[in-house]
Structure formats: structure tokens, C-alpha cells
Design an enzyme around this catalytic site. Structure first.
Site: not given
Ligand code: IMP
Length: 180
Positions: A104-105, A108, A157, A170
Site C-alpha cells: 500500500e502507498d 490514512d 496531506f 502521482r
Molecule cells: P484510508 O482508507 O483512509 O486509509 O485511505 C487510504 C487511501 O486514501 C490511500 O490508499 C490513498 O489513496 C488515499 N490517501 C490517504 N491519505 C492521502 C494523502 O495524504 N495523499 C494522497 N492520498 C491519500
């Protein structure tokens, strides 16, 4: 510091992790993963689209035999508490009784990962571990240990190295702070 700023379309972005730092960290993570998976035959899964650069760099730094696969989910965030996640692309390989490493990248809230972990576990892999380049403060909603983390970061962010804002940025060569 001058080197801390990347000018992209005349927008100055502040560097959080420069390309060279990412390269070094990804190498370390790859070696650690290679040690942990010696004598195993893992399937490494990229979470599209954000994980694409981390996944391609990381897998090249794991000097053991690997199979690669891809999965994609979409998060619909209405309000903070009602975000739902939907599967857009499933795995192509059969992962029953396989050792799976999910890449995963960024974590959050952890909702996307939580959804994908439960989806993958329903296919009965032998093991499932997660590697995330970044882990944001408060991402504990995932409810599953993230074994390999590049860096823990604050609530900011970030963009670049696969991470987007509104589908853009990206392809920035490192991780940068996004501010409007
Ligand atoms: P989560 O489900 O809230 O954990 O969000 C995960 C996804 O939201 C990641 O795989 C990213 O694609 C996107 N995301 C969350 N935070 C960021 C950020 O700071 N920058 C860019 N994408 C984000």
C-alpha cells in the site's frame, strides 16, 4: 533550504521524502522482506493506483522468487464516519494457501486496507502481511498489524511517488507536502 522545494508547473512543493531517501528506505525494506520470506514463494500484491511506484521499486529490491498481482478498491467518502469501500479490480491469481504480501502507498484512516485485508483473508491465504510506505497518525482503524512501514507521518496531506491529489501529482519523484 533550497533543495527542499520542488517547482512543478511553477507550484513550489515542500519535500517530505526526497527520491534518494525513498530509494534507501525501500532497499532496507526489500532486504528485510527477502530475509523474512526466504524459502517461501510469496505473491506480492499492489494496491492500485497509489502503490504503483512503491510496489515496482520494492519488488525489485526483494532478491527472491516472487509472483506479482494487482488489486484496486475505491473509497467513497461522504462524511468522516460513512466512508464505504468498493472493490474495483480483484486478484487474478489463486492465493489459497499462499503467503501474500499486500503493498500500500499510505494508510490514512485505515478503512481501505481494512476492507482489502478482510477480502483477501476470505480467500484463505497461508499468511498475509502488509507493507506500507507511509502510515499516517490515527491509521489504527485498520485493526491489523502493518509489518513493514517506511515512515510514520503526521496528519498532513502528501503527494508524489504514487500519491495523488485529485488524480494529479502521482509522478512527482519523491513525497511532498500538498498545500493549496
Ligand atoms: P484510508 O482508507 O483512509 O486509509 O485511505 C487510504 C487511501 O486514501 C490511500 O490508499 C490513498 O489513496 C488515499 N490517501 C490517504 N491519505 C492521502 C494523502 O495524504 N495523499 C494522497 N492520498 C491519500
Amino acid at each position: 533550504m533550497k533543495n527542499d522545494i520542488l517547482n512543478y508547473n511553477n507550484i513550489p512543493f515542500k519535500t517530505l521524502f526526497a527520491r534518494e531517501r525513498i530509494e534507501a528506505r525501500v532497499k532496507e525494506m526489500g532486504l528485510q522482506i527477502a530475509q523474512d520470506y526466504t524459502d517461501k514463494d510469496p505473491v506480492v500484491v499492489c494496491i492500485l493506483r497509489g502503490g504503483v511506484y512503491f510496489f515496482s521499486d520494492l519488488t525489485k529490491e526483494i532478491p527472491i522468487s516472487l509472483e506479482l498481482d494487482f488489486i484496486q478498491a475505491k473509497s467513497y467518502i461522504g462524511t468522516e464516519s460513512s466512508g464505504t469501500v468498493e472493490l474495483i479490480k480483484d486478484l487474478d491469481s489463486d492465493i489459497k494457501d499462499r503467503d501474500v504480501l499486500l503493498v500500500e502507498d499510505i494508510v490514512d484512516t485505515g478503512r481501505t486496507l481494512k476492507f482489502l485485508i478482510s477480502h483477501i483473508l476470505s480467500k484463505k491465504p497461508k499468511s498475509l502481511e502488509v507493507a506500507s510506505l507511509l502510515f499516517k497518525e490515527g491509521g489504527d482503524a485498520v485493526g491489523y498489524p502493518i509489518k513493514y512501514v517506511g515512515w510514520n507521518i503526521g496528519k498532513e496531506f502528501v503527494i508524489g511517488y504514487g500519491l495523488d491529489y485529485d488524480g494529479k501529482f502521482r509522478n512527482l519523484p519523491g513525497v511532498f507536502l500538498y498545500s493549496e
